[in-house]
Design an enzyme around this catalytic site. Sequence first.
Site, short mmCIF file in Angstrom:
data_model
loop_
_atom_site.label_atom_id
_atom_site.label_comp_id
_atom_site.label_asym_id
_atom_site.label_seq_id
_atom_site.Cartn_x
_atom_site.Cartn_y
_atom_site.Cartn_z
N GLU A 145 11.08 -5.48 -8.55
CA GLU A 145 11.59 -4.28 -9.42
C GLU A 145 12.97 -3.84 -9.11
OE1 GLU A 145 7.68 -1.92 -10.64
OE2 GLU A 145 7.68 -2.73 -8.58
N GLU A 185 0.92 -7.52 -8.81
CA GLU A 185 0.23 -6.25 -8.25
C GLU A 185 -1.27 -6.64 -8.78
OE1 GLU A 185 4.55 -4.83 -7.98
OE2 GLU A 185 3.26 -6.27 -9.19
#
Length: 739
Positions: free
Chosen positions: A131, A153
Amino acid sequence: MTDTIRFEVDSDGVALLTIDLPNANMNVFNAQLIDDLDTCVDRVLSDDAIKGAVITSGKPAFLAGADLNMLGGQASGAEISLEEQFAGTFRLNSILRKMETGGKPAKVLMKEGTKPFAAAVNGLALGGGLELVLACHHRVVADNPKIQLGLPEVQVGLLPGGGGTQRLPRLIGIQAAAGAITTGKPFNPVTAQGLGIVQAVVPLEDVVKTATDWVKNTSSAIAPWDKKGFKFPGGAGAMNPAAVQTFVGANAMAQKQTQHNYPAIQAILSCLYEGGIVNFDTAIKIESKYFLKLLKDPVAGNMIRSLFINKQAVEKGSLRPDGFERKTVKRLGMLGAGLMGAGVAYVSAKAGMDVVLLDRDVASAEKGKDYSRKLVEKGISRGKVTQEKGDALLERIHTTDSYDDLKDCDLIIEAVFEADDIKKDVTEKTEAVIGKDIVFASNTSTLPITGLAKNFTRPHQFIGIHFFSPVDKMPLVEIIMGEKTDDETLALALDYVAQIKKTPIVVNDSRGFYTSRCFGTYVQEGYAMVQEGVKPALIENAGKMSGMPVGPLAVGDEVALDLSYKVGLATRKALGDKYVPSPADSFVEKMVVELERFGRKNSKGNYVYPEDGSKKYLWSGLGDHFPVADDQPTLDEVESRLMVRQAVEAARCFEEGVLIDASSGDIGAIFGWGFAPFTGGPFSFIDTMGVAEFVREADRLAQAYGPRFTPPQMLRDMAEKGETFYAKGDTRGRLAKAA
């Protein structure tokens, strides 16, 4: 210079931010790194002498995502307001957005752009690491095909919380992004470049220079989604036909795989859908809202604790007794070249050990080595192993039928047929030739270690090392302590398991130990329900919908009905009057003795296995031999029977001291027999339901179906005192008395 980021500016005004967490093997986003990143971004943006910045890593990996220990603590529930919790969750998103926009309003940004940031990715970038990369205006990655770029995740019950659900679909389209984020599967550098996730793939030594040159030659930068007229690749929005079709299919496929047990899947799809309708700044707030919602859900907390924190702890040696020098097994003696022995030989040789693979004759031993040959050939054909390394692995496996070849071994593991007399024979023959300080381990899955140790003159150096099939794929190893097994022997067993890169749990001795004993209840409850007249399809679907990998009848076929029958006979013989009959006993006996249906091994069991290799299906004859009742239970009732029965047995193992702590029970259940991972394991399952509520449900089931559901007194005492297996902030969980 900050604690976690080295800040240097070259003569051209390009800042180099090198992330390098002190006293850590891997960079992760912890609270300090987030603070330091904020400080460094502000410095780049506010200093007129700085033209732009390159972000890289001072470690072999770039950044491996968020510190799950930190997230695990947040998941346990903080004593702050919801507004404060959201602000904390949104902070990383806010920092990355500031880096991306320079903190400028949209109209100003479109006109002026901002200072350029480039990522120089030298190693894996996962989760928050990717990210951070995506928030940079230019992305350069080293050309190592082993580098992983992904957003995993979902595997711990969360979603990407640093803009991943918004930047990735804006780069590669909603459909491709949904597939990547809902599965957590990573990209390699070349694939990432082909999709447009990164702009350049260059040799490792050129990564920083390439990124620096781009910054030097770029006067201002702006992300594609901040430009006027930006459109998602492939379309997005509530009214776009292609996007709507994507979500219809994605939702159905995702829920088919997860059985609605993983809220993160739904949240990810919601982020993708809602984020495609609004502007980017609103979209990342939507993402943080869903992230916080997941973080407060017990599923994420349970998964983080069991699948990451506790799993990592045991792999790093938390169960290893102190005071003993770490040892390396160089030569392993493997007794028995059947499926289990062959698998153990392979993983041990793969770890660099020489393996003496012994069976009743050389031909049988060679047949066992064939298992390794096939795996090596498969690896070579897929490019995962070189011919040279494959040949070297096979050369380390020495087949024999002579016990004399065991004399120089550092450790012996026995995996012969589950019969006391056979095990006694091989144990005595082996002890006659090995050194006087060599540990002997048994891979038995049911026979008590203390009893087997009587065949060995040094019971303090006798231990159970229980593998799961197939050994090369199953991550768990259950180490069983006999009554006289000493800590030095345990230390060696754990060192060996670490060598072969498996996940260990340590349990105390009993028939079936922990995993086999509890796993059997799942299958037996399925058999009991067939005997009662419950529809087999209902049983199988309930098993899968409860979160188990497959239904109990399918598992029973894989294990083999005839093996269950033989184990049952042996258990009955060993326990005598103490044996407690199971409702499943008559079902197994009829299937094996009368109907000769043994399972997959003879292509007929609870399922039919067509000769042409087509998909198996439930045997229609089950309804003829075990008539279906007119009144059928609800799906919830069948699920409760399957889950509570397993959890009750796990609690009994805890009360009896078979388990040493709650975390071992949860890890063993998930990785040993596939207990629903979203629950975090049987003890997390009990805590989430509430101990008092679990006791009430178990008592109800006991009254309806029999005493096998009766909860142990320990649970009644815990319910009365308001206790749980995991106190707030405690990851290891409750310790058993024997621990």
